[in-house]
Write a protein that holds these residues in place. Sequence first.
Motif, PDB file in Angstrom:
ATOM      1  N   HIS A   1     -20.007  75.860 -25.938  1.00  0.00           N
ATOM      2  CA  HIS A   1     -19.608  74.672 -25.176  1.00  0.00           C
ATOM      3  C   HIS A   1     -20.663  73.578 -25.311  1.00  0.00           C
TER       4      HIS A   1
ATOM      5  N   ASN B   1     -21.828  71.792 -23.076  1.00  0.00           N
ATOM      6  CA  ASN B   1     -22.761  71.742 -21.948  1.00  0.00           C
ATOM      7  C   ASN B   1     -24.002  72.599 -22.157  1.00  0.00           C
TER       8      ASN B   1
ATOM      9  N   GLY C   1     -15.365  70.393 -24.680  1.00  0.00           N
ATOM     10  CA  GLY C   1     -15.905  69.123 -24.219  1.00  0.00           C
ATOM     11  C   GLY C   1     -16.604  68.310 -25.288  1.00  0.00           C
TER      12      GLY C   1
ATOM     13  N   THR D   1     -16.289  64.147 -25.895  1.00  0.00           N
ATOM     14  CA  THR D   1     -17.055  63.112 -25.192  1.00  0.00           C
ATOM     15  C   THR D   1     -18.509  63.071 -25.648  1.00  0.00           C
TER      16      THR D   1
ATOM     17  N   GLY E   1      -9.477  66.168 -25.398  1.00  0.00           N
ATOM     18  CA  GLY E   1      -9.996  67.033 -24.348  1.00  0.00           C
ATOM     19  C   GLY E   1      -9.040  68.142 -23.974  1.00  0.00           C
TER      20      GLY E   1
END
Length: 421
Positions: A66, A68, A102, A105, A118
Amino acid sequence: EMRILYIEGKLRYESKFIAQALAAANRFSLDRRILLQPLRAGRPPALSEELDDWLVYHAIIIGDVHSNRFTDIQLEIMKKVVGEYGKGLCMIGGDNSFGRGGWDTTPIADVLGVILDGADKQIVGSIKVIPTRRGLASDMMRIGADEDVAGAWNVLDALPGANLLGKAKIAAQVLATTSKGPAEPLIVAQPYGSGRSLAIAFDMTHKWVLTESETAASQKRFWRQVALYLCAPRGNVSITTDRTVYDLAKLTSSDQAITVTARVEDSTGRMVSASAGETVSLLDGEGKKSLITLRSSGMVRQGKITVSTAGMYTLKFSASVEGKIISAEHRFEVINRDVESIEVLANHDQLRHLSTETNGTFVPLARLSDLFEYISASSEEKTVPRIRYANLVDDFRWYIVGLLIALLCMEWALRKRKSLV
């Protein structure tokens, strides 16, 4: 030797088989990182935020991880090393890849050749990878032993789903699509600034290895071609050995030999012949240096070297490419190998031969469920007559002795009762 940073978000089979495919080529040095936890305040990130630490790699492969897991600085660095420094970047399929992770973005969305969404979805069901017209003309799609690109892909097993990439960008080249329904892109290449990127929608190529069909070599060639495309060795020199690990006992007995191969490519990617000023040296674990002489055979320099002790060795090769001195290094290890761990992987050819010789059936791991069905279907109740011959004296001798003693006791009791004793 081309260095590749391979980043995953979890342990999975695909990363293992990608690493094995690249390691077998002896041209790539793979640095695998697994980012298991998302970023947290007060805890330093797992990867560096210094540009120089990323520039040591020729390419970056992003697996099922991911967005993040990365800081904003790291994401900007990855975009910069591709666009400004000519590196390669590849993202492969997974639950946390592309829009599902994700990435739409992030700055990486600009690098990839597809428009990320998304709400990125999956292609459900088995899919065949079909090269496009551009794919058939691309060196990256040449995974067979001959020039039949379409045939090499056609024999590969269907894969169980993939990421739905979405629409390809204008500058991108779609190299492969699905075979059913609307042709969805599966492999998309795009130049970005000075570098290049790849979007690969699937992540189950290890099934081409764990199968009864002989497609393991194609899986290895595919990932080597991907790595070569990403690293784009232009104006480069390379030096390799035929193995990365050698057994000292076999080297001493001449069962093995260390074969060194060196190549030089110009700025167009074409191999060039040997020239004056090329040097090859060998450094042992203690830093002792010795010069090596390689013989030219066409565009390739090749030779054999000998070592007498176990340890880590480094080969260094320097050559002039269009007036510029370029160097390359390659490391290999000589060990005292444990005989029991020489062959740690299943040898399918040997197992298949043994099953044939013993009138058995060879079942690869991927078809383990078929084995249980075969055993269940072939299991039938059978009545087998059995004749047993018994020797009464041998089998019942203690019973006979006991009976004789009992009779003698009864006789004595009767005689006692009749006052005969």
